[in-house]
Design an enzyme around this catalytic site. Structure first.
Site, PDB file in Angstrom:
ATOM      1  N   ARG A 134      58.168 128.219  -3.884  1.00 10.39           N
ATOM      2  CA  ARG A 134      59.513 127.769  -4.236  1.00 10.39           C
ATOM      3  C   ARG A 134      60.280 128.858  -4.979  1.00 10.39           C
ATOM      4  NH1 ARG A 134      62.619 123.070  -4.363  1.00 10.39           N
ATOM      5  NH2 ARG A 134      60.989 121.839  -3.380  1.00 10.39           N
ATOM      6  N   GLU A 155      65.569 117.864 -10.897  1.00 11.76           N
ATOM      7  CA  GLU A 155      65.259 119.255 -11.229  1.00 11.76           C
ATOM      8  C   GLU A 155      66.442 120.223 -11.216  1.00 11.76           C
ATOM      9  OE1 GLU A 155      60.773 119.962  -9.714  1.00 11.76           O
ATOM     10  OE2 GLU A 155      62.206 119.424  -8.155  1.00 11.76           O
TER      11      GLU A 155
END
Length: 794
Positions: free
Chosen positions: A324, A745
């Site tokens: 990520r 997030e």
């Protein structure tokens, strides 16, 4: 042209989603009546456990003497790796993470054994009386040292597009540098805890504070050498998770279950804050080496970065975190030629794990640091350099990993924030202030974000739910997501209420339970409401369609409806008629009749119409090639931007956030009140990561910041007096739940603006002619160090 009638207009106006509703447990939280795992009444005969941990970062265990432990008051038993009936492993992906160290320890704080006693205090005191003899081994403690020694928990990964080296060599301007960004402790209010209760026929019921009940079920079953159906894991709520309870709750759940199995008595294992911080992993810190080529106008033409994380002693989730980070290095910028490398350094420290953002913030901050450097080299406003490099709409819109961006709103969003925050005028005012202020310097920064939504691993993007409608018209919902304070249960309840036309007070969401919805994914990657909301909607819609078909049979006079039987759904030919039945305001409207929902349900029950249903959802269009590091890993992107203004005392390094403006793209928000709270909370948490929250290990590998007395999370006094958070009006182009967007997030990237505002204030000491060597976290000590460095360079 057909115009809607009064009934249709009322139905269109009624909504269960898109409105601010209180958190379903808010009142219970305030009154202290919300039940957490430690609040569950203990069964008679319950024992308490505590872990015995390593005092060395890397060593062979040559002997253990438990004599003093067993002689301690209240002690019932001590268990080690040799007492585990099944597999001694709690690693979520790679099986390199033992529940109890067996023969070798690899960090200070690693569990070696568990003590079971009649009270928590007795167990904890006894655990410290074990005599462990070690043969010490060399230890690696930093990502830089791991990289130099080529010590990795996984093979390094590499993403390339174009010819970065050739583009770099052609670039009119170049810069190289390094950056260090520290880790972060999750610091949830409720620590790690599990309460294991033996049941009949080898059953084991474990109450656990966890983001991933199904993973806990698997780990416990393997440790006890049982099948998954023997193990029930339940979680009503957590007092915070932030990723720290995605995989690392497994150690605590497994240890409690092992002790319960061996003693055949209920066992509770609750971690004190110090023990929790010493044993568990945190956000990965990152070390970067970068080189960038760019034009005289500031446009980036080549970007190369080598990222190394502190993975800790085992793999845990470091691989997906690094992936990520690689996929978020671009942030909001089109990078034509890139060379991105990422390695997970194996160190003799806690095995680092998931943390809100899951590598995304660590990837994106690197490119933001680079853009900030470019701007200062050119003597330009960093915001202007950012805008110049933004992704385009119909061109310059393909990410380095090959996903085409079709939902780009960063231009419009930033334009709106630029105006509402009065960015240009404040920039001029701050420059004027600094010119007449030799000690206190102000800084201002405008930073954007783009964050991909989905799990990196495609198969995790699925969810299930159960919806029950009872004869009195009340509704019970169970889904695979876990509630950690973020409001997932409130949002899912709103979705179901909306689907069935019920007021929210008629919908209740129960504890997450592996015996109700099986094979669930973790509540993580900002997908909780997306996945579970869709699954619950699917279940509720099936019930609604059955009720609509039944209502047509009673009041609509539509032939063929339910021809297959009273419990069947409408046929294809009747689908349009079923859609014409309206559910809103606790009433069902059909063919001019208005029937109270509860009344129709009672009639449907007598007619043997099925009033419960399961629902399922899998995010479409996702694919990822981990070897080539290309594909379509994200369902959509969330966008945002923030402007922060700070004041820095150049003599002490103290600083203050004066004002923060944040604008976040939540799509068509399911619950604006909850989403705004998430934006504000993420902003302050991310600010803590980049400013005050410093993790420090001594030369002996011991984490010294392992309690509130030594680890500084933001307090009320750290919040800006002027905090302007807002949601950007948008509608998701993807068919997400009611076209909303995730909000867990992505907003954590908004406080990048705080870090770069501090850097801007420091650079004002030298008239913005020098790039301050500021590392994160920007503690007062780090700020003074950067000020000293730029003063020396003048």
């Amino acid at each position: 042209m057909n115009h809607p009638g009064a009934t249709e207009l009322k139905a269109m106006a009624w909504t269960g989603v898109g409105v601010g509703r209180p958190h379903e447990s808010a009142e219970l939280h305030v009154l202290g009546q919300a039940t957490y795992t430690d609040d569950i009444p203990e069964l008679r005969g319950t024992l308490h456990a505590a872990l015995g941990t390593s005092s060395k970062p890397h060593a062979n265990i040559t002997a253990i003497d438990f004599a003093q432990v067993l002689a301690s008051p209240g002690v019932v038993a001590v268990y080690t790796a040799r007492d585990i009936p099944g597999t001694n492993d709690c690693g979520p992906i790679i099986h390199d993470d033992p529940i109890f160290a067996d023969g070798k320890v690899e960090y200070v704080g690693q569990p070696i054994f568990v003590v079971v006693a009649d009270s928590h205090d007795n167990a904890r005191r006894a655990a410290r009386r074990a005599q462990v003899t070690y043969e010490e081994l060399p230890a690696i403690l930093t990502p830089q040292a791991a990289h130099a020694a080529k010590s990795y928990v996984l093979p390094p990964m590499h993403l390339r597009r174009g010819d970065c080296q050739a583009a770099f060599e052609r670039a009119p301007r170049k810069l190289k540098g390094t950056l260090y960004v520290g880790g972060q402790e999750q610091f949830y209010l409720e620590g790690q805890i599990a309460y294991a209760i033996p049941r009949e026929a080898d059953g084991m019921h474990v109450y656990c504070s966890t983001q991933h009940p199904s993973e806990m079920q698997h780990v416990i079953a393997h440790a006890l050498k049982l099948h998954s159906h023997h193990v029930l894991v339940e979680c009503r709520r957590m007092g915070g998770g932030f990723g720290g309870k995605e995989s690392q709750s497994a150690l605590w759940a497994a240890a409690a279950a092992i002790a319960a199995k061996k003693t055949n008595r209920p066992v509770k294992l609750r971690a004190d804050r110090d023990d929790d911080m010493m044993v568990t992993g945190k956000r990965h810190c990152f070390w970067y080496e970068y080189e960038v080529g760019y034009g005289d106008d500031g446009r980036i033409v080549a970007a190369k970065v080598d990222m190394v994380s502190r993975a800790g002693y085992s793999a845990d989730l470091s691989g997906p975190v690094a992936t990520r980070a690689v996929c978020h290095f671009d942030n909001t910028y089109y990078l034509s030629d890139v060379d991105i490398r990422a390695a997970c350094g194996k160190t003799n420290t806690q095995s680092n794990t998931a943390f809100r953002g899951f590598g995304g913030p660590q990837g994106a901050i690197a490119i933001e640091y680079i853009v900030d450097e470019i701007a200062r080299e050119l003597g330009r406003d960093a915001y202007d350099i950012r805008k110049l490099n933004f992704y385009g709409k119909d061109e310059r819109n393909v990410t380095p990993y090959g996903q085409v961006i079709v939902d780009n709103v960063i231009h419009e969003l930033c334009d709106q924030l630029e105006e509402s925050s009065e960015y240009r005028a404040r920039r001029q005012a701050i420059d004027a202030y600094n010119a007449g202020s030799p000690v206190i310097k102000k800084g201002l920064a405008f930073t954007p974000l783009k964050f991909g939504i989905a799990f990196n691993v495609t198969h995790l993007n699925q969810a299930g739910a159960l919806v029950h409608v009872y004869v009195d018209g009340s509704i019970l919902v169970n889904h695979g997501g876990t509630e950690m304070g973020q409001g997932i249960n409130t949002k899912v309840a709103q979705v179901v209420a909306h689907e069935l036309g019920r007021d929210l007070r008629h919908v209740r969401v129960t504890a997450t339970d592996t015996s109700k919805v099986a094979n669930t994914s973790a509540t993580a990657a900002s997908t909780g409401a997306d996945l579970n909301g869709k699954a619950a909607q699917d279940a509720a819609r099936q019930i609604r369609d059955r009720l609509a078909a039944y209502a047509l049979r009673l009041y609509g006079g539509v032939p063929g409806v339910l021809a297959g039987g009273a419990s069947g759904a409408a046929s294809e030919a009747d689908a349009a008629a079923v859609e014409e039945v309206l559910f809103y305001d606790d009433t069902v409207h059909v063919n001019g009749h208005a029937i109270p929902f509860a009344e129709l349900v009672q009639k449907a029950y007598l007619a043997r119409v099925q009033l419960w249903s399961d629902g399922y959802y899998a995010t479409p269009h996702l694919h990822w090639d981990p070897k080539a590091m290309t594909g379509h890993p994200f369902s959509y992107y969330a966008y945002g931007a923030a402007v922060s203004e700070v004041a820095v005392d150049t003599l002490t390094g103290e600083w203050k956030l004066l004002r923060a403006d944040a604008l976040y793209d939540a799509g068509d928000s399911l619950n604006p009140a909850i989403d705004l709270g998430q934006v504000e909370g993420a902003f302050i948490q991310g600010m803590g990561w980049l400013t005050t929250e410093e993790l420090w290990w001594n030369a002996g590998g011991k984490l010294m910041t392992h309690a509130p007395s030594t680890y500084k999370i933001p307090g009320v006094s750290d919040c800006p007096e002027d905090f302007r958070a807002a949601l950007f009006k948008n509608r998701n182009v993807e068919d997400s739940i009611h076209r909303s967007k995730a909000v867990g997030e992505p907003p954590l990237l908004l406080p990048f603006s705080v870090f770069f505002a501090i850097r801007d204030a420091i650079s004002a000491v030298a008239g913005h002619k020098v790039n301050p060597p500021l590392q994160a976290p920007a503690t007062s000590e780090a700020i003074l160090k950067a000020i000293t460095a730029i003063e020396a360079s003048r």
